[in-house]
Design a protein around this motif. Structure first.
Motif, PDB file in Angstrom:
ATOM      1  N   ALA A  32     -79.614 -27.998-102.722  1.00 48.63           N
ATOM      2  CA  ALA A  32     -81.005 -27.490-102.509  1.00 48.63           C
ATOM      3  C   ALA A  32     -80.817 -25.830-102.900  1.00 48.63           C
ATOM      4  CB  ALA A  32     -81.848 -27.567-101.280  1.00 48.63           C
ATOM      5  N   ASN A  33     -79.906 -25.231-102.386  1.00 46.91           N
ATOM      6  CA  ASN A  33     -79.605 -23.717-102.568  1.00 46.91           C
ATOM      7  C   ASN A  33     -79.362 -23.482-104.247  1.00 46.91           C
ATOM      8  OD1 ASN A  33     -80.148 -23.062-100.079  1.00 46.91           O
ATOM      9  ND2 ASN A  33     -77.625 -23.257 -99.720  1.00 46.91           N
ATOM     10  N   CYS A  34     -78.447 -24.488-104.785  1.00 44.02           N
ATOM     11  CA  CYS A  34     -78.456 -24.493-106.310  1.00 44.02           C
ATOM     12  C   CYS A  34     -79.470 -24.703-107.085  1.00 44.02           C
ATOM     13  CB  CYS A  34     -77.313 -25.495-106.634  1.00 44.02           C
ATOM     14  SG  CYS A  34     -76.745 -25.117-108.533  1.00 44.02           S
ATOM     15  N   PHE A  35     -80.523 -25.508-106.933  1.00 46.45           N
ATOM     16  CA  PHE A  35     -81.627 -25.910-107.703  1.00 46.45           C
ATOM     17  C   PHE A  35     -82.775 -24.652-107.324  1.00 46.45           C
ATOM     18  CE2 PHE A  35     -80.534 -30.649-106.691  1.00 46.45           C
ATOM     19  CZ  PHE A  35     -80.060 -30.636-107.768  1.00 46.45           C
ATOM     20  N   ASN A  36     -82.640 -24.148-106.088  1.00 47.17           N
ATOM     21  CA  ASN A  36     -83.430 -22.999-105.840  1.00 47.17           C
ATOM     22  C   ASN A  36     -83.155 -21.832-106.899  1.00 47.17           C
ATOM     23  OD1 ASN A  36     -85.849 -23.581-104.150  1.00 47.17           O
ATOM     24  ND2 ASN A  36     -84.271 -23.783-102.566  1.00 47.17           N
ATOM     25  N   MET A  41     -87.684 -25.482-108.179  1.00 42.47           N
ATOM     26  CA  MET A  41     -89.090 -25.336-107.739  1.00 42.47           C
ATOM     27  C   MET A  41     -90.193 -25.242-108.527  1.00 42.47           C
ATOM     28  SD  MET A  41     -91.004 -26.360-104.955  1.00 42.47           S
ATOM     29  CE  MET A  41     -89.824 -26.250-103.745  1.00 42.47           C
ATOM     30  N   GLU A  42     -89.935 -24.403-109.447  1.00 36.58           N
ATOM     31  CA  GLU A  42     -90.811 -24.140-110.531  1.00 36.58           C
ATOM     32  C   GLU A  42     -91.079 -25.375-111.375  1.00 36.58           C
ATOM     33  OE1 GLU A  42     -90.010 -20.436-108.662  1.00 36.58           O
ATOM     34  OE2 GLU A  42     -88.713 -22.073-109.585  1.00 36.58           O
ATOM     35  N   ALA A  43     -90.009 -25.897-111.793  1.00 34.16           N
ATOM     36  CA  ALA A  43     -90.132 -27.080-112.759  1.00 34.16           C
ATOM     37  C   ALA A  43     -90.834 -28.246-111.963  1.00 34.16           C
ATOM     38  CB  ALA A  43     -88.447 -27.618-113.080  1.00 34.16           C
ATOM     39  N   LEU A  44     -90.570 -28.237-110.650  1.00 36.60           N
ATOM     40  CA  LEU A  44     -90.968 -29.452-109.953  1.00 36.60           C
ATOM     41  C   LEU A  44     -92.785 -28.966-109.819  1.00 36.60           C
ATOM     42  CD1 LEU A  44     -88.539 -29.976-106.937  1.00 36.60           C
ATOM     43  CD2 LEU A  44     -89.021 -31.557-108.825  1.00 36.60           C
ATOM     44  N   LEU A  45     -92.910 -27.890-109.567  1.00 41.33           N
ATOM     45  CA  LEU A  45     -94.426 -27.572-109.715  1.00 41.33           C
ATOM     46  C   LEU A  45     -95.269 -27.876-111.128  1.00 41.33           C
ATOM     47  CD1 LEU A  45     -94.099 -24.321-107.541  1.00 41.33           C
ATOM     48  CD2 LEU A  45     -95.277 -26.413-106.834  1.00 41.33           C
TER      49      LEU A  45
END
Length: 87
Positions: A32-36, A41-45
Motif C-alpha cells: 500500500a505504501n508503494c502504491f500510495n 489512489m488517484e488512479a482508483l478515484l
C-alpha cells in the motif's frame, strides 16, 4: 496510471488491474505504501468516477454484455481504497 484510463476496446483491463492491486496488498500490506507513492489512489478515484456498465460483464456478443461479474468494479475499487487506508 495511464492504463487505468477508460478503454472501450478492452473493458475488463481495469478490473484485472484492480483485482491484482487488491491481491498484492492482501498478500503484503506494505505494498500500500508503494502504491500510495506512485499515485494509485488517484488512479482508483478516476476509475471510480468513470466506471461503465460494460466493465461488469465477463463476455460480449457484439455490444451486448453477457455473464455479469458477481462483484461490481465499484466494489473492487472500494476494497482497494480500504486496503490503502482511505476507504
Amino acid at each position: 496510471q495511464e492504463i487505468l484510463h477508460k478503454n472501450s476496446h478492452s473493458p475488463g483491463i481495469r478490473r484485472v488491474i484492480v483485482e491484482h492491486v487488491i491481491y498484492m496488498m492482501e498478500c503484503n500490506p506494505g505494498n500500500a505504501n508503494c502504491f500510495n507513492k506512485y499515485w494509485m489512489m488517484e488512479a482508483l478515484l478516476m476509475v471510480e468516477r468513470t466506471t461503465s456498465r460494460a466493465e461488469n460483464y465477463r463476455f460480449f456478443s457484439g455490444d451486448t454484455g453477457l455473464m455479469e461479474h458477481s462483484i461490481p468494479l465499484s466494489a473492487l475499487v472500494a476494497r482497494a481504497k480500504e486496503l490503502m487506508g482511505r476507504g
